[in-house]
Enzyme design. Structure first.
Site, short mmCIF file in Angstrom:
data_model
loop_
_atom_site.label_atom_id
_atom_site.label_comp_id
_atom_site.label_asym_id
_atom_site.label_seq_id
_atom_site.Cartn_x
_atom_site.Cartn_y
_atom_site.Cartn_z
N HIS A 79 0.86 -1.18 0.00
CA HIS A 79 0.00 0.00 0.00
C HIS A 79 0.90 1.23 0.00
CE1 HIS A 79 -3.17 2.76 0.68
NE2 HIS A 79 -2.65 3.17 1.81
N ASP A 124 1.23 5.02 -0.31
CA ASP A 124 0.59 6.34 -0.28
C ASP A 124 1.27 7.30 -1.25
OD1 ASP A 124 -1.45 6.15 1.79
OD2 ASP A 124 0.22 5.76 3.15
N ASP A 184 -7.51 1.86 2.15
CA ASP A 184 -7.12 2.76 3.24
C ASP A 184 -8.05 3.95 3.46
OD1 ASP A 184 -5.47 3.55 5.35
OD2 ASP A 184 -4.17 4.75 4.06
N HIS A 224 -5.70 9.91 -0.97
CA HIS A 224 -6.46 9.98 0.28
C HIS A 224 -5.69 10.61 1.44
CE1 HIS A 224 -4.60 5.93 0.31
NE2 HIS A 224 -4.49 6.11 1.59
#
Lengths: 965, 965
Positions: free
Chosen positions: A20, A22, A144, A376
């Site tokens: 994951h 970001d 997320d 996000h």
């Protein structure tokens, strides 16, 4: 792609190796990419991708999914062709699968649907161009984001996705779903689109992390599988697994994991080997590498019937005091800048297309920056300050590059064939919101060109800050009636404002659809010294009751400067109201910190110490007020009402850091409230959450309405959740919802609608009341990772934020017409460009077109040109465009405009004939005719149809190219 | 192997990618290998090797060195043949180079030369068998050990190494060398071996770490090279380099780095690219991948003349109060267990060879465990407690497996061809040092077999704890005169002792060279109840002045129990002395902790807070006493003298946790001091460092002498360093040196020598005085990484340690004879094995040989059989042996035994004829005739000769096979 189907008599465990990543959070996107500033957070995506490819090559059983194209694109560009070929082979074999495939994993609360579609299309196009159709993502993967929007699910369905998985659901919702085995469902994601919007949706079993004891990443401390009996520490017999259903997904990875993917894969190889080896001893566990697509496929084939859901997953709370509703508003300035950037991008695309200058390369920067900004932890405001600065810098750079396109396009479109004088460049004045445009200060002559990026002509009141008085000519050379207004003192004192302009010229324009008008300014020499006097000609009242009124609306203030009521003169509807700015106190506990003894353990209690949910502080994510009580920012206010022909305004000063201007424009139905907040006073060491609140007599009966990503409207009910028995622990925060563009309350005959210029959070905490959180300053971190209080500063003091709301008082049946059009006018505002000229108007108009429209005919009012993007111009001069045309009214919200509509696409192409067209999925990466989605059955026996996108009719290569919506 | 020679007109920077992998420290060797318990320290060697191989394959320019075979062997065993082939190719191309190549990077202070040679040979053999001659290591690489032994350099030279690099040198030494550009030198590493021991030695420029700003490991936080101008954060222009000489080495790596080697290599690739790219702009920096061998080769070719050095690099201090002399003694019990384990290994090898049972497989475990135990955080005592436990466990397991070989060998050698009764197994009693042997307790009959692993017959006084009285028969069946002694109370009370034995039988044995005697024990039924009375027949005096005396030595005690003097009766030499046990206090500062303000920074002062060197605490590494004052453990003592025919002993109790037995044996010249220390009293919250100290009247004139790794003797001078101007900051600790086997002081006619049974630290702090640190208990960590105080416990209390010293009073000219032989007898002690038998002696002796020797003739006293190891027995029954024969006296230390000596190797093979032999380098991985070392020239014009190992003459396939030493 081949999937391991599992074994019907076994528990099939789908191991999904994933990372994951970001697209910015504690570090900037490029810091994450390169692995720079690892002292902040150890993460380097370049190494993750280097490493994963190696691991996939080593063992053909292994699978990996990758999600964020912002990173993958960066990495891909640096690879040699040999490596690129290797990756292509992995993709073609399904060993590397792209999931979701947007530029980032976008936020769902603060994003606009226009940008969500764009960021996915950007990723999709990269994938399609690089890997072909085989790499088309089929699954939404929002593991997320903190709360999930129904609109996003609808967009995903329209992009052709077969399903959506996410990791975070409200703690009560999650508990209930876990208990009732409804973690997976069919989400009916649109109130308007029926089955084409349905999306199979699953809440992942463990967030997006691996089960306890099975994290083999280099950042995990868990025991590897030690399987060499020649060595000490052999532990194979100790690692055991146990599950409950026939197919289960295990997300084997987490934040920035797989930097050394061998550690993961080597141990997963062993895990698979040793677990499956037990099958000969009767074990019924079957473990294998899989992907979300394969897991989804297995679920689809399982023949189950699924529950359905029609509401959304907002707001998200992870404990009774942990409502993730602060980020709906966090970083209000960045949120506006992001929306503004999209406005520019869409206009630049249109101009690039119509001017046919074919400069997509320079548009890419803003497109990419906006793709990143949808992340996000980007527009959500939940990143570290230096990362927020980086997002803003990227957008600014993108705007600069996009403006090169705008400038070139406008120049081309404006310049007459016979033009003789050299072209002066256009420029933007991006500080117009604080009445600053330095290049025109003290100029003798300049032009203002207003480009309208909507397909409808529109009335727009231009506002130009000046240091001198000017005569302004419309495109026909007619002198325009202008009003000169004094810029309020609150504006002068905004830190960073450099302008010497103390006045603004305001005048009315009627802009052509998809076109521009140019206004010619020439200094009014003889009046120059009379500026102050001119202003004094306006009707001004100070600290008296006053009324603003035009043909359509009246706004009454009492003698104390309070907004008293708004009346819709067309409909004779009045809504009495009180309006004020309040603040909630950010949690501070009663003492700054105290020591608590619990079970012989001693710990410090302070806000943001998340040892107990009671200590949850307000921060970038969380809105957690000290109490439900809010405090007015001031007991008194000063009001100055100014009335001119074009504009009437009440300038209200609440205190040294809160002021507003309430304005109506000649002939316009909207009441504009421009608020200026900051620097938020924290001298009392209390963080503050600033709201504007309207208390009316509307009997709203607990209900209020907010939009989802600027698109459909969802009904909200105070202290209530449609799908579970809701416990009220946070009476304010727990009733906040994202407001991307509008919020309203209503009763049978009256509706108060508020449009916003950016994403904000808000709700209705009392009947008849609407409150919107517009600016935040917190003094504690909310202990969710960002590690900083949300304490934005600029120029050495707290950040000042200015924004606009449009208020609409209407009856409910007519409200949609106004809020649909109004919201569109706000987010697709005219782009104002200036140019310094030396010539007289006559010379100028001989050389330049002063008005231009791309359209010959007006398009219906309920049609929005969402995307108009030149893709390429071939060698034989055939241009290829990507076009998205949108019916932007919902069913049944307006008697006329909710009806289907037919348009002729050829209307968009006055200069050429459409020679071919194909209808694509929303993400523009698949011909609609080729789309085949998995079919799901609900517990009510409803079946999601295959290939459901059949509502639009179009006739290829006919003369009309009609679209029916 | 091809080396990049650099460019003569450029500064050539040799980048040496490497990883430093501790074979146990904070985690056990297998935890490090697998990457388990990463919460303690993130480190996983399996992943390092996985990763590095990938990176080397990716770019043929890249180089890597690997050092620790304990890890490489583990990894290699788990690889598929395909990967093994890949690695072989990398090794053959010189892209992967093995440096040092021992099983570990051994400690230099606490290791014995026998085990250093073994651990290197173990690694060398693995490399040779796996990769052939191409993989032969050529460089010593002691980058982390804390102090450097001259003996190790000599051993390296004899192994054929071309050079040695290390990282740590005393801070004053380093400063001076840096200033005088003498970081590299020719080390004349032996006082006896001349140029064949010379070794080029370099102190590395930055420990073993990369220069600041250039650590690209995943554990480093430094900026990667961000070179994609398409992205933000492009930083290539900022990375710059600057050096001072024509060739420089940069160690690009550190502890457990390269777990994801791509991060290192990717950035090094870029660094090389961008730095060398600047050459076209006139840069004279030339950077390339290299190895220590290539760097050494470049230095060799540079035509320089180098300074030389004859002393060693002990002790090491990193600041004025940071002397790393504590670890000379740390974990005294582990240090003894390690030495004891080697004793068993060497004996087991001999027995395996002579019995020809060809069971090398079972010897491997102890060989490997000892290889691991040589690591510089293993026998050094500087590991975490759980890791020390793991080393001990490995040694214990290795002993168990080796004992299977001993048992099988002895059984084969003992059993007569005509044997009829089944063979009872032999067993070890490893707690004999605390007078415990549970299996024989209350038995009617048993045998004791004593195997002498030296090539000389020896007198040995056997000591067997018993619960009954036994008649003991010698190998001829003669009843032996035995003495029964009461076991001192101090022994009963040792925690963990389970024995009920209160008595010991002591008797004299004369053991054959490389052979065994079996002693037959039969219970003396009629006397059984008279045990106590029997003991009372001994001459016992309590708390009176007493004298122990045999034919050769006299030991006098005063009435208070103090050792008064020792007299050598042969030479009529008396050394009056005081002997006592003292403790130094571990640093505690004057208050436990206090707060200090320095330059507005506040910090806590406490021992082990290494913000200032003054706070340096004693710990596993460091000996840092509170002051130079030592305190007697007790003001009073009780003494019990017991005299028998075989043994005379004084049992002296100093306090509840310190006691000793001073013993002489019939006809023996050595005075044995067996001390029992612990649990060290820390009720006063003060850590203690326990020494035994002998204060004599010997005019030692600041000089004292200690051995290096059990081999050569080095002269030490108090408060002085031979090669720099030494600052005395720690008058005690700074004068401590490693004592691996002996320490002595002398004057023209008298010498007091103390032999130890393990490695200890000590020195002579006053003239005439010798002190030895024998046990330590610290309450603070010394802040050098281990993160634990050295506070060993067992059975719920502080660890009790028992050890032995042998004292020799002689004239200096004769001392070597005694200490050489004595030290050999201690480290190669007889192996005692027991067996429970049912038969009478007559039956037993009819079935079993009760005495056996491998030798027909006695070998000269100055020859030691260092290694006698069966390698293989071929199908046609030819056995291959690895043999190391050693002249173990130094030049000029004994008038007779320092002379060269000729032996006939055939004497070791009474059962077969030598058919072929080759002479090898010390590490046994190269034929000596093939050795060619680099030649170096000193500033004095001396040249290290090529192929210098020509002193030994041997005649292949003659009848004599003489070796001349």
């Amino acid at each position: 792609m081949s999937c391991n189907p599992g074994q019907s008599d076994k528990l099939n465990v789908h191991l999904v190796p994933h990372t994951h990543d970001d697209v910015g959070w504690l570090k900037t996107v490029d810091q994450y990419f390169y692995g720079a500033r690892n002292n902040i957070q150890h993460a380097g995506v370049q190494y993750i991708l280097d490493s994963v490819i190696q691991s996939l090559v080593q063992n053909p059983e292994r699978r990996f999914i990758y999600v964020e194209m912002a990173f993958f694109w960066r990495w891909w560009n640096q690879q040699a062709s040999e490596m690129q070929e290797t990756v292509k082979e992995l993709v073609n074999n399904g060993r590397l699968e792209f999931i979701s495939g947007g530029w980032c994993m976008n936020d769902e609360a603060a994003t606009h649907y226009n940008s969500i579609i764009d960021q996915h299309s950007l990723g999709f196009a990269f994938l399609k161009n690089t890997f072909g159709d085989c790499a088309r993502p089929k699954i939404g993967w929002q593991i997320d984001p903190f709360g999930h929007s129904r609109e996003l699910a609808s967009l995903f369905a329209q992009m052709g996705f077969d399903g959506l998985f996410f990791g975070r659901a409200d703690y009560e919702d999650y508990k209930q779903r876990n208990k009732t085995k409804t973690m997976e469902m069919v989400w009916k994601a649109s109130a308007n689109l029926d089955r084409q919007s349905w999306l199979f949706t699953g809440v992942l079993p463990n967030g997006y992390n691996p089960p306890d004891g099975f994290c083999f990443d280099l950042f995990c401390d868990e025991q590897p599988i030690m399987d060499d009996p020649r060595l000490h520490d052999y532990n194979v017999p100790n690692k055991a697994v146990g599950f409950a259903t026939n197919h289960i997904i295990m997300t084997m990875g987490s934040d920035f994991q797989y930097e050394n993917s061998n550690e993961w894969f080597k141990n997963l190889d062993k895990l698979i080997h040793y677990v499956n080896e037990q099958q000969v001893n009767g074990s019924d566990v079957n473990v294998f590498y899989s992907t979300p697509s394969c897991y989804l496929y297995a679920l689809n084939k399982a023949g189950h019937k699924w529950t359905s859901k029609i509401d959304d997953f907002f707001p998200y709370a992870h404990h009774p005091h942990g409502f993730w509703t602060g980020y709906f508003t966090s970083r209000a300035a960045l949120k506006r800048f992001e929306r503004h950037s999209n406005n520019i991008l869409q206009a630049a695309r249109q101009l690039n297309a119509y001017a046919a200058i074919n400069n997509q390369a320079n548009l890419f920067f803003l497109n990419e920056a906006l793709g990143i900004a949808q992340h996000h932890d980007a527009v959500s405001g939940t990143e570290k300050q230096h990362v927020a600065d980086d997002y803003a810098m990227r957008l600014a750079y993108g705007i600069d590059k996009a403006f090169e396109v705008i400038n070139a396009s406008l120049t081309k479109l404006m310049t007459k064939p016979e033009k003789s004088t050299p072209t002066a460049p256009q420029f933007l004045c991006q500080y117009l919101n604080i009445s600053e445009c330095l290049p025109i200060e003290n100029q003798e002559r300049f032009t203002l060109t207003l480009y309208n990026p909507t397909v409808h002509p529109r009335i727009h009141f231009a506002r130009v800050p000046v240091t001198r008085d000017y005569t302004i000519r419309d495109p026909d050379g007619q002198v325009i009636m202008t009003n000169l207004l004094k810029i309020p003192k609150a504006t002068y004192s905004i830190p960073g404002r450099k302008s010497f302009a103390e006045f603004e010229l305001v005048f009315k324009t009627v802009l052509p659809a998809l076109g521009f008008n140019t206004y010619y300014f020439e200094v009014n020499a003889e009046k120059e010294s009379l500026l102050y006097k001119l202003v004094e000609n306006n009707e001004i009242s100070k600290n008296n009751a006053c009324t603003l009124q035009n043909q359509r609306v009246r706004v009454d203030f009492d003698e104390s400067g309070n907004l008293k009521q708004i009346t819709n003169l067309d409909k004779s509807i009045t809504v009495p109201m009180k309006q004020d700015f309040f603040y909630y106190e950010g949690l501070y506990l009663y003492y700054l910190a105290f020591i608590i003894f619990v079970n012989n353990r001693l710990f410090l209690a302070f806000p943001g110490n998340n040892t107990k949910s009671e200590f949850q502080a307000s921060g970038a994510y969380i809105f957690r007020p000290q109490s439900e009580e809010s405090y007015s920012v001031s007991d008194t206010r000063t009001i100055t009402c100014v009335k001119t022909e074009n504009v009437q305004t009440a300038q209200i000063i609440h205190n040294s850091w809160v002021s507003q201007q309430i304005t109506i424009h000649d002939g316009q139905p909207f009441v504009e409230v421009e608020w200026t907040i900051g620097p938020i006073n924290i001298k009392d060491s209390v963080g503050k959450e600033i709201i504007v609140r309207y208390d009316t007599d509307i009997k709203s009966n607990k209900k209020y309405y907010t939009d989802a990503n600027g698109r459909e409207i969802l009904e909200r009910v105070r202290d209530y959740r449609p799908t579970w028995n809701y416990t009220v622990a946070e009476p304010v925060s727990g009733n906040y919802y994202p407001i991307n563009s509008r919020i309203y309350i209503k009763e049978p005959n009256r509706q108060l609608t508020i449009l916003t210029d950016r994403s904000e959070g808000g709700g209705s905490i009392e009947d008849g009341s609407i409150e919107i959180l517009i600016h935040r300053r917190t003094l504690y971190d909310d202990a969710l990772g960002v590690g900083e209080p949300l304490n934005e500063t600029a120029y050495g003091t707290g950040l000042v934020v200015r924004g606009r709301h449009w208020l609409i008082v209407e009856n409910p049946d007519s409200s949609a017409l106004f809020h649909r059009i109004g919201a569109q006018q706000i987010y697709m505002a005219p782009i104002a460009t200036f140019s310094l000229v030396k010539s007289t108007f006559k010379d100028y108009s001989e050389n330049y077109y002063t008005t231009w429209s791309a359209l010959n005919e007006v398009l219906p009012l309920n049609v929005h040109l969402l995307t108009f993007d030149l893709q390429e111009i071939t060698a034989d001069n055939v241009a290829k465009y990507l076009i998205r045309v949108e019916h932007y009214f919902e069913n049944n919200e307006d008697p006329d405009y909710s009806q289907p509509v037919i348009i002729d696409l050829q209307a968009l192409f006055t200069q050429g004939q459409i020679v071919d067209m194909v209808e694509l999925t929303l993400g523009a990466n698949l011909e609609l005719k080729d789309l085949s989605r998995l079919e799901w059955v609900t517990v009510d026996g409803e079946t999601s149809k295959r290939s459901p996108f059949k509502k639009c009719k179009f006739h290829l290569k006919t003369e009309t190219n009609d679209f029916e919506f």
